[in-house]
Design a protein around this motif. Structure first.
Motif, PDB file in Angstrom:
ATOM      1  N   LEU A 128       0.715  -1.191   0.103  1.00 18.46           N
ATOM      2  CA  LEU A 128      -0.050  -0.214  -0.002  1.00 18.46           C
ATOM      3  C   LEU A 128       0.601   1.216  -0.155  1.00 18.46           C
ATOM      4  CD1 LEU A 128      -2.993   1.021   0.269  1.00 18.46           C
ATOM      5  CD2 LEU A 128      -2.407   0.958   2.747  1.00 18.46           C
ATOM      6  N   VAL A 129       0.490   2.181  -0.582  1.00 22.05           N
ATOM      7  CA  VAL A 129       1.203   3.569  -0.712  1.00 22.05           C
ATOM      8  C   VAL A 129       0.023   4.492  -0.299  1.00 22.05           C
ATOM      9  CG1 VAL A 129       0.736   3.894  -2.977  1.00 22.05           C
ATOM     10  CG2 VAL A 129       2.280   5.287  -1.987  1.00 22.05           C
ATOM     11  N   VAL A 130       0.668   5.455   0.634  1.00 22.92           N
ATOM     12  CA  VAL A 130       0.038   6.917   0.701  1.00 22.92           C
ATOM     13  C   VAL A 130       0.776   7.772   0.160  1.00 22.92           C
ATOM     14  CG1 VAL A 130      -1.030   8.312   2.524  1.00 22.92           C
ATOM     15  CG2 VAL A 130      -0.836   5.890   2.962  1.00 22.92           C
ATOM     16  N   ALA A 131       0.070   8.474  -0.788  1.00 22.26           N
ATOM     17  CA  ALA A 131       0.986   9.478  -1.710  1.00 22.26           C
ATOM     18  C   ALA A 131       0.214  10.873  -1.849  1.00 22.26           C
ATOM     19  CB  ALA A 131       1.010   8.797  -3.304  1.00 22.26           C
TER      20      ALA A 131
ATOM     21  N   ARG B 199      -5.485  23.268  -3.881  1.00 27.71           N
ATOM     22  CA  ARG B 199      -5.841  22.191  -2.759  1.00 27.71           C
ATOM     23  C   ARG B 199      -4.477  20.855  -3.161  1.00 27.71           C
ATOM     24  NH1 ARG B 199      -9.361  23.333   0.757  1.00 27.71           N
ATOM     25  NH2 ARG B 199      -9.602  21.297   1.589  1.00 27.71           N
ATOM     26  N   ARG B 200      -4.085  20.160  -2.338  1.00 34.03           N
ATOM     27  CA  ARG B 200      -3.202  18.855  -2.569  1.00 34.03           C
ATOM     28  C   ARG B 200      -4.263  17.735  -2.186  1.00 34.03           C
ATOM     29  NH1 ARG B 200       1.357  17.132   1.483  1.00 34.03           N
ATOM     30  NH2 ARG B 200      -0.271  17.376   2.895  1.00 34.03           N
ATOM     31  N   THR B 201      -4.180  16.816  -2.961  1.00 26.12           N
ATOM     32  CA  THR B 201      -4.694  15.622  -3.005  1.00 26.12           C
ATOM     33  C   THR B 201      -3.953  14.505  -2.234  1.00 26.12           C
ATOM     34  OG1 THR B 201      -6.194  16.107  -4.852  1.00 26.12           O
ATOM     35  CG2 THR B 201      -5.992  13.735  -3.980  1.00 26.12           C
ATOM     36  N   VAL B 202      -4.360  13.732  -1.261  1.00 26.10           N
ATOM     37  CA  VAL B 202      -3.767  12.618  -0.738  1.00 26.10           C
ATOM     38  C   VAL B 202      -4.604  11.606  -0.951  1.00 26.10           C
ATOM     39  CG1 VAL B 202      -2.928  11.757   1.552  1.00 26.10           C
ATOM     40  CG2 VAL B 202      -2.865  14.136   1.123  1.00 26.10           C
ATOM     41  N   PHE B 203      -3.866  10.408  -1.191  1.00 27.94           N
ATOM     42  CA  PHE B 203      -4.509   9.337  -1.729  1.00 27.94           C
ATOM     43  C   PHE B 203      -3.865   7.871  -1.372  1.00 27.94           C
ATOM     44  CE2 PHE B 203      -1.909  10.184  -5.229  1.00 27.94           C
ATOM     45  CZ  PHE B 203      -1.223   9.033  -5.707  1.00 27.94           C
ATOM     46  N   THR B 204      -4.556   6.895  -1.336  1.00 28.08           N
ATOM     47  CA  THR B 204      -4.040   5.536  -1.173  1.00 28.08           C
ATOM     48  C   THR B 204      -4.151   4.918  -2.641  1.00 28.08           C
ATOM     49  OG1 THR B 204      -5.832   4.493  -0.585  1.00 28.08           O
ATOM     50  CG2 THR B 204      -4.417   5.792   1.370  1.00 28.08           C
TER      51      THR B 204
END
Length: 297
Positions: free
Chosen positions: A144-147, A267-272
């Protein structure tokens, strides 16, 4: 019957490009990698590799074997997920790669909740820059990555990855605490002659920050380069620089910085993201669900 281990080594060659890099990634010696590939060529009766500068290039026949190895890994991962789902409790191991502000703001709470709700799951976390982490997750180095993804700078796309947005946070101009020291500034345009702190060249945040300054009519004087956003905060708070920082860095942290909204409210988007072949994994499902809850809190 072809040897699966040798097929996986060949697949690593297609990803890494050199036998030395394959040896490092798989904890083999270069001679062992070379020997296993030679045995695979004997098994198949095919030429699989050709010299290409300092690295090697796969033949068309090798590419066929690499594709087959990827399909076999997908089958194994789906099977492992099905076996895990057959247990009465969630268990297993999850290898997750995260970028710095997510490691500081999201992961501590998420890890605590995973330990409380699913004590049989071992979560291993490594800090990586998003572009590298996405590639490594596709290559099966992580589960998994949180990017992160900055405006007008799409994150790299890799086939077979399932992406889900976690949250968005505003990006603001961070100024020193006092407007009169060491230099007055109240908006982006007034920062044209001031020293800036930014991430190193090539980072998505650096590209965004430079483009934002250029859109305001000036080229930023990037005097301090660091990928550590906490270091950037200290440079701003101590009156040595200004910076563009996302709101997530302030979670569970007090600041004396003055924060100014930017035009257009970027805005920045944080995703997995994880491999689609692992979507049935109860441990991964649990961690992604908890991350969603933490991000929305």
């Amino acid at each position: 019957m072809l040897d699966l281990r040798r097929l996986l080594i060949l697949r690593e060659v297609s990803i890494r490009g050199t036998l030395a890099a394959v040896a490092e990634s798989m904890s083999y010696s270069p001679s062992a990698v070379s020997q296993q590939l030679s045995l695979l060529e004997k098994e198949t009766g095919l030429e699989l590799l050709r010299k290409a500068g300092r690295g090697v290039r796969l033949t068309p026949q090798a590419e066929v074997l690499v594709a087959a190895a990827g399909e076999l890994l997908d089958v194994l991962e789906r099977t492992e997920a099905e076996v895990q789902a057959s247990h009465s409790e969630v268990r297993g191991r999850v290898r997750v790669a995260v970028f710095q502000s997510a490691a500081l703001a999201l992961m501590p709470t998420a890890l605590r909740e995973m330990g409380r709700l699913h004590p049989q799951v071992r979560v291993e976390m490594v800090q990586r820059e998003p572009e590298q982490a996405l590639h490594e997750t596709w290559a099966r180095g992580f589960d998994l990555v949180v990017a992160e993804e900055y405006p007008a700078h799409a994150a790299p796309w890799w086939p077979g990855l399932d992406r889900r947005d976690l949250t968005q946070d505003a990006i603001r101009l961070a100024l020193p605490p006092r407007a009169d020291a060491p230099w007055p500034a109240s908006e982006l345009a007034s920062c044209r002659d001031l020293p800036w702190a930014m991430e190193p060249a090539g980072a998505a945040s650096r590209h965004f920050a430079e483009q934002t300054c250029r859109s305001a009519g000036f080229e930023p004087d990037v005097r301090y380069e660091t990928a550590d956003l906490q270091a950037q905060i200290r440079l701003v708070e101590s009156g040595n620089a200004v910076a563009l920082l996302p709101d997530l860095v302030w979670r569970d942290r007090t600041t004396t910085c003055r924060l100014v909204d930017l035009a257009g409210a970027p805005r920045r988007t944080v995703f997995t993201a994880q491999r689609t072949s692992g979507l049935g994994s109860p441990a991964l499902d649990a961690l992604r669900r908890i991350l969603d809850e933490v991000a929305s809190a």
